[in-house]
Scaffold this motif. Structure first.
Motif, mmCIF file in Angstrom:
data_model
loop_
_atom_site.group_PDB
_atom_site.id
_atom_site.type_symbol
_atom_site.label_atom_id
_atom_site.label_comp_id
_atom_site.label_asym_id
_atom_site.label_seq_id
_atom_site.Cartn_x
_atom_site.Cartn_y
_atom_site.Cartn_z
ATOM 1 N N LEU A 47 -8.515 -10.792 -2.527
ATOM 2 C CA LEU A 47 -8.808 -9.561 -1.805
ATOM 3 C C LEU A 47 -10.309 -9.291 -1.796
ATOM 4 O O LEU A 47 -11.056 -9.795 -2.646
ATOM 5 C CB LEU A 47 -8.082 -8.364 -2.433
ATOM 6 N N ASN A 64 -10.144 -9.683 -7.572
ATOM 7 C CA ASN A 64 -9.927 -8.357 -6.996
ATOM 8 C C ASN A 64 -8.434 -8.074 -6.837
ATOM 9 O O ASN A 64 -7.916 -7.991 -5.732
ATOM 10 C CB ASN A 64 -10.622 -8.248 -5.632
ATOM 11 N N GLN A 65 -7.734 -7.935 -7.953
ATOM 12 C CA GLN A 65 -6.300 -7.622 -7.961
ATOM 13 C C GLN A 65 -5.459 -8.710 -7.297
ATOM 14 O O GLN A 65 -4.369 -8.443 -6.797
ATOM 15 C CB GLN A 65 -6.031 -6.262 -7.303
ATOM 16 N N GLY A 66 -5.960 -9.948 -7.302
ATOM 17 C CA GLY A 66 -5.209 -11.073 -6.766
ATOM 18 C C GLY A 66 -4.814 -12.028 -7.871
ATOM 19 O O GLY A 66 -4.673 -11.639 -9.035
ATOM 20 N N GLY A 67 -4.659 -13.304 -7.532
ATOM 21 C CA GLY A 67 -4.293 -14.286 -8.537
ATOM 22 C C GLY A 67 -3.945 -15.624 -7.926
ATOM 23 O O GLY A 67 -3.930 -15.790 -6.705
ATOM 24 N N THR A 81 -9.957 -13.768 -6.052
ATOM 25 C CA THR A 81 -8.733 -13.520 -6.815
ATOM 26 C C THR A 81 -8.975 -12.536 -7.955
ATOM 27 O O THR A 81 -8.019 -11.986 -8.509
ATOM 28 C CB THR A 81 -8.174 -14.833 -7.393
ATOM 29 N N CYS A 104 -4.928 1.224 1.928
ATOM 30 C CA CYS A 104 -4.792 0.429 0.714
ATOM 31 C C CYS A 104 -5.163 1.278 -0.502
ATOM 32 O O CYS A 104 -6.233 1.900 -0.510
ATOM 33 C CB CYS A 104 -5.701 -0.794 0.777
ATOM 34 N N SER A 133 -9.283 -19.494 -10.787
ATOM 35 C CA SER A 133 -9.862 -18.432 -9.957
ATOM 36 C C SER A 133 -10.350 -19.013 -8.645
ATOM 37 O O SER A 133 -10.546 -20.230 -8.510
ATOM 38 C CB SER A 133 -11.020 -17.726 -10.679
ATOM 39 N N SER A 191 -6.649 0.870 -3.099
ATOM 40 C CA SER A 191 -7.720 0.273 -3.893
ATOM 41 C C SER A 191 -8.948 0.205 -2.995
ATOM 42 O O SER A 191 -8.938 0.690 -1.862
ATOM 43 C CB SER A 191 -7.333 -1.125 -4.379
#
Length: 281
Positions: A136, A207-210, A205, A115, A225, A117
């Protein structure tokens, strides 16, 4: 049910002892199976159609089933193919008061090798309210009991004093549940147990999520969030002397509605918290 290859998720259970042998799922391995728990609590503030808000607090029973895919999911990149070990999950939550369905959800847990990241684990979820999310994170292992930290359910209204009445529903005691800090209820559930070790899995979310929501949710009570911590605990059985697996979790979704008092251009943030303590069947 999906067939599992013989070289993944192999687990030996001898004399009540649980030991992982070979698994491509790493820290997610012990999630595989069916978990049931009747110590769940749901706390959520929702808009009141007459104005203001309602605080709903509900005890629940949950069934969570997690099934592995027999082969990793390939993501084809420019230089390599990322092979993603994948777990499918589905859950249902029913009220302990009248047995009604409170929540249903399905999704995946992913282990993320190669990954680009710092995050090695992902959770994807979809719920029939019209929300779907990607969160993540990572994992750790703790000797002894899990590191369950306090959380707060109080609404975030901006700087200054909260107007009279907004904390009143939170401050009324409830038997068996700490409405201000639900994680204290998780600690009460394990206070008499001998926990040998805990695998701690956390995702957010942030951590580079959404999160994506349908227009009605976005307009009326927008979910902005999500974060969750799962603790997979190896617990000593006081009767047999062996061990069993126990799953605890705490997860918070932030919901926004009603303008903040000091800055009406912003909305009050209301933590929606779920906790449970479950045992693998």
């Amino acid at each position: 049910m999906l067939k599992v290859s013989s070289n993944i998720a192999q687990t030996l259970r001898l004399g009540g002892e649980v030991s992982e042998t070979t698994s491509m799922f790493g820290p997610l391995t012990d999630l595989i199976g069916t978990w049931v728990g009747n110590k769940g609590w749901n706390l959520v503030a929702v808009p009141n159609q007459k104005g203001g808000f309602l605080l709903l607090v509900q005890p629940y029973t949950e069934t969570l089933t997690i099934t592995p895919l027999s082969t990793p999911t390939p993501n084809r990149g420019t230089d390599i193919i990322q092979q993603v070990p994948t777990l499918l999950y589905s859950l249902s939550v029913h009220s302990n008061v009248d047995g009604s369905l409170l929540h249903a959800e399905n999704g995946t847990w992913l282990l993320l090798p190669n990954c680009p990241s710092d995050f090695s684990i992902a959770r994807q979820a979809s719920v029939p309210h019209g929300d779907s999310l990607l969160a993540l994170g990572g994992s750790s292992v703790t000797a002894g009991p899990p590191p369950i930290q306090p959380i707060s359910t109080l609404p975030i209204t901006g700087p200054g004093q909260m107007p009279f009445g907004y904390t009143d529903p939170y401050l009324v005691p409830m038997q068996g549940f700490n409405k201000i800090n639900p994680n204290a209820t998780l600690l009460d559930a394990i206070s008499g147990q001998t926990i040998i070790s805990s695998t701690n899995i956390s995702v957010s979310t942030a951590n580079q999520g959404g999160i994506s929501n349908i227009p009605f949710i976005t307009k009326n009570a927008n979910t902005t969030s999500f974060e969750a911590i799962f603790w997979i605990e190896t617990v000593q059985n006081p009767t047999t002397g062996g061990t069993f697996l126990q799953l605890q979790y705490s997860q918070t979704s932030m919901i926004e509605f009603i303008p903040q008092f000091h800055d009406p251009s912003k909305l009050i943030q209301w933590p929606h918290v779920n906790i449970n303590t479950m045992v693998k069947q």
